[in-house]
Design a protein around this motif. Sequence first.
Motif, PDB file in Angstrom:
ATOM      1  N   VAL A  75      -9.050  15.668   2.537  1.00 42.94           N
ATOM      2  CA  VAL A  75      -9.991  16.189   3.736  1.00 42.94           C
ATOM      3  C   VAL A  75      -9.679  17.563   4.021  1.00 42.94           C
ATOM      4  O   VAL A  75     -10.511  18.564   4.261  1.00 42.94           O
ATOM      5  N   ASN A  76      -8.426  17.922   3.789  1.00 50.29           N
ATOM      6  CA  ASN A  76      -7.859  19.310   4.224  1.00 50.29           C
ATOM      7  C   ASN A  76      -8.491  20.275   3.086  1.00 50.29           C
ATOM      8  O   ASN A  76      -8.991  21.237   3.333  1.00 50.29           O
ATOM      9  N   LEU A  77      -8.450  19.924   1.845  1.00 52.76           N
ATOM     10  CA  LEU A  77      -9.199  20.745   0.773  1.00 52.76           C
ATOM     11  C   LEU A  77     -10.628  20.777   0.966  1.00 52.76           C
ATOM     12  O   LEU A  77     -11.170  22.021   1.160  1.00 52.76           O
ATOM     13  N   GLY A  78     -11.462  19.581   1.549  1.00 54.06           N
ATOM     14  CA  GLY A  78     -12.662  19.952   1.771  1.00 54.06           C
ATOM     15  C   GLY A  78     -12.933  20.934   3.004  1.00 54.06           C
ATOM     16  O   GLY A  78     -14.023  21.676   2.953  1.00 54.06           O
ATOM     17  N   LEU A  79     -12.101  20.836   3.981  1.00 55.24           N
ATOM     18  CA  LEU A  79     -12.195  21.638   5.267  1.00 55.24           C
ATOM     19  C   LEU A  79     -12.044  23.010   4.723  1.00 55.24           C
ATOM     20  O   LEU A  79     -13.013  23.901   5.149  1.00 55.24           O
TER      21      LEU A  79
ATOM     22  N   SER B 206      -8.412  24.194  11.082  1.00 54.22           N
ATOM     23  CA  SER B 206      -8.397  22.897  11.188  1.00 54.22           C
ATOM     24  C   SER B 206      -7.741  22.316   9.695  1.00 54.22           C
ATOM     25  O   SER B 206      -6.609  21.399   9.840  1.00 54.22           O
ATOM     26  N   GLY B 207      -8.135  22.914   8.697  1.00 54.37           N
ATOM     27  CA  GLY B 207      -7.543  22.114   7.569  1.00 54.37           C
ATOM     28  C   GLY B 207      -5.909  22.650   7.267  1.00 54.37           C
ATOM     29  O   GLY B 207      -5.147  21.597   6.999  1.00 54.37           O
ATOM     30  N   VAL B 208      -5.712  23.832   7.862  1.00 51.69           N
ATOM     31  CA  VAL B 208      -4.272  24.312   7.606  1.00 51.69           C
ATOM     32  C   VAL B 208      -3.301  23.387   8.690  1.00 51.69           C
ATOM     33  O   VAL B 208      -2.462  23.141   8.393  1.00 51.69           O
ATOM     34  N   VAL B 209      -3.998  23.250  10.019  1.00 56.14           N
ATOM     35  CA  VAL B 209      -3.214  22.538  10.900  1.00 56.14           C
ATOM     36  C   VAL B 209      -3.096  21.045  10.465  1.00 56.14           C
ATOM     37  O   VAL B 209      -1.838  20.655  10.631  1.00 56.14           O
ATOM     38  N   ILE B 210      -3.923  20.660   9.852  1.00 60.62           N
ATOM     39  CA  ILE B 210      -3.828  18.945   9.480  1.00 60.62           C
ATOM     40  C   ILE B 210      -3.066  19.229   8.185  1.00 60.62           C
ATOM     41  O   ILE B 210      -2.049  18.180   8.428  1.00 60.62           O
ATOM     42  N   SER B 211      -3.033  19.970   7.475  1.00 64.80           N
ATOM     43  CA  SER B 211      -1.984  19.994   6.226  1.00 64.80           C
ATOM     44  C   SER B 211      -0.645  20.034   6.668  1.00 64.80           C
ATOM     45  O   SER B 211       0.350  19.299   6.182  1.00 64.80           O
TER      46      SER B 211
ATOM     47  N   VAL C 210       0.873  -1.273   0.190  1.00 62.69           N
ATOM     48  CA  VAL C 210      -0.031  -0.107  -0.078  1.00 62.69           C
ATOM     49  C   VAL C 210       0.921   1.009  -0.192  1.00 62.69           C
ATOM     50  O   VAL C 210       1.867   1.356   0.808  1.00 62.69           O
ATOM     51  N   LYS C 211       0.614   1.888  -0.729  1.00 65.75           N
ATOM     52  CA  LYS C 211       1.455   3.339  -1.175  1.00 65.75           C
ATOM     53  C   LYS C 211       1.108   4.290   0.113  1.00 65.75           C
ATOM     54  O   LYS C 211       0.179   4.674   0.080  1.00 65.75           O
ATOM     55  N   LEU C 212       2.188   4.791   0.649  1.00 63.61           N
ATOM     56  CA  LEU C 212       1.787   5.982   1.606  1.00 63.61           C
ATOM     57  C   LEU C 212       1.359   7.310   1.050  1.00 63.61           C
ATOM     58  O   LEU C 212       0.611   7.954   1.662  1.00 63.61           O
ATOM     59  N   SER C 213       1.487   7.487  -0.336  1.00 65.32           N
ATOM     60  CA  SER C 213       1.057   8.605  -0.992  1.00 65.32           C
ATOM     61  C   SER C 213      -0.324   8.612  -1.125  1.00 65.32           C
ATOM     62  O   SER C 213      -1.085   9.579  -1.244  1.00 65.32           O
ATOM     63  N   MET C 214      -1.176   7.439  -1.084  1.00 69.80           N
ATOM     64  CA  MET C 214      -2.367   7.149  -1.222  1.00 69.80           C
ATOM     65  C   MET C 214      -3.222   7.729   0.130  1.00 69.80           C
ATOM     66  O   MET C 214      -4.008   8.396   0.222  1.00 69.80           O
ATOM     67  N   VAL C 215      -2.456   7.446   1.569  1.00 68.11           N
ATOM     68  CA  VAL C 215      -2.759   7.873   2.579  1.00 68.11           C
ATOM     69  C   VAL C 215      -2.828   9.254   2.687  1.00 68.11           C
ATOM     70  O   VAL C 215      -3.711   9.989   3.282  1.00 68.11           O
ATOM     71  N   PHE C 216      -1.456   9.959   2.373  1.00 66.73           N
ATOM     72  CA  PHE C 216      -1.392  11.316   2.456  1.00 66.73           C
ATOM     73  C   PHE C 216      -2.294  12.143   1.507  1.00 66.73           C
ATOM     74  O   PHE C 216      -2.582  13.105   1.618  1.00 66.73           O
TER      75      PHE C 216
END
Length: 375
Positions: A314-318, A346-351, A302-308
């Motif tokens: 999600v960040n973009l949606g927030l 929240s989006g900026v912090v998570i990013s 499983v590629k970590l790029s998929m997880v990120f």
Amino acid sequence: MKKTLVLVVDRDDDFGVKGKVNTPVIGVQNCLDAATAFGIADPEDSDLNALFAAVSVCLEIQEDGHEADVALICGDEKVGHRSDLALVAQLEEVLDEIEPDSVVLVGDGAEDEYIYPIISSRAHVDSVRKVYVKQAPGLEGSFYILTKMLSDPGKRKRFLVPLGFIIVLLSLFFITPSLLVYSSDHDINTLAGMSGSLAFFFIGLVLMLYGYNVSELYQEFRRNLLTSLAGDTTRLLFLCVSISIILLMAVWNYMEVGDLYITSVFQWILYYVTSMVWPIVIAIMLYVVGQSIQDYQTTRTVKLSMVFGCIGIVNLGLVMSGVLDLVAFFVWDSGYFELGIAEIVSGVVISILSTYIKGRFIPAAPKEEQADEVF
């Protein structure tokens, strides 16, 4: 005896992309072979003339009784920091092998001159020569040159996309006030007055689509879809589910927003777009999950790029939800100011956190493979 290096710089790597030439190329005969390979692939490119001009200069210096050699260095198709790093690495290799006392630079345009200060900091530059290709005069010749330039995907994206974006942005400055006026008075003449701005909007949009080569992207998507139909059943299943979610929520939200008492068309559109943000985010995440499952079924990784990638969605949606809430609050005083601020923060912090984790725990890898480490 003083040794001179005649150096050709191809910053966007046309020789490598079109002619499949491995650089650096050192020596008169090797440069002629590279020119032949590149000339067969694209005989009308001005970089070809620059290389022949460099060989000619090298032979002239040798005929005058001086020691000289010629070399070709190339950057990267994505012009910028990456291409300059590639050019510097190849330049160091050429300088170590030839050990010249001076350098004569040969190029075909202003783009290659960006690397000249870097070269002059590592070797003594005697002269710089620009090569201009003779073209047919008049309007017909100019039209032919423009057509050939736009047939190159890289140049088309570099010039047409910014131009189209500027046209779209300027046209929106005239369209948006008219839409706001129409949403309040519903006068059809207001829409008629937007015809000129709409025409420019679509012209800019067409330029952007053509610059991004949307037709080829569609063909590639079509080929990938056919491939998925043939074997990638898991990814196809999740793709169908994602599309179904978007279509169902589009109809559902249309009916829900339609029941609201909203007199402004612009406000209705804003509410509808706001209600569609998270269904689209969830649908994209489902497709990414399906892609990950398909990769695990085939490669057991499983590629970590998929997880990120999911975190980025999600960040973009927030951020999108927060911006839309703030727009509704400031324009109609009907949005949620605190919620909008919280979503954006929240989006900026998570990013920031995801970027830190990605850089902290994923080891550095060459080029694009950095984010493709598996677990």
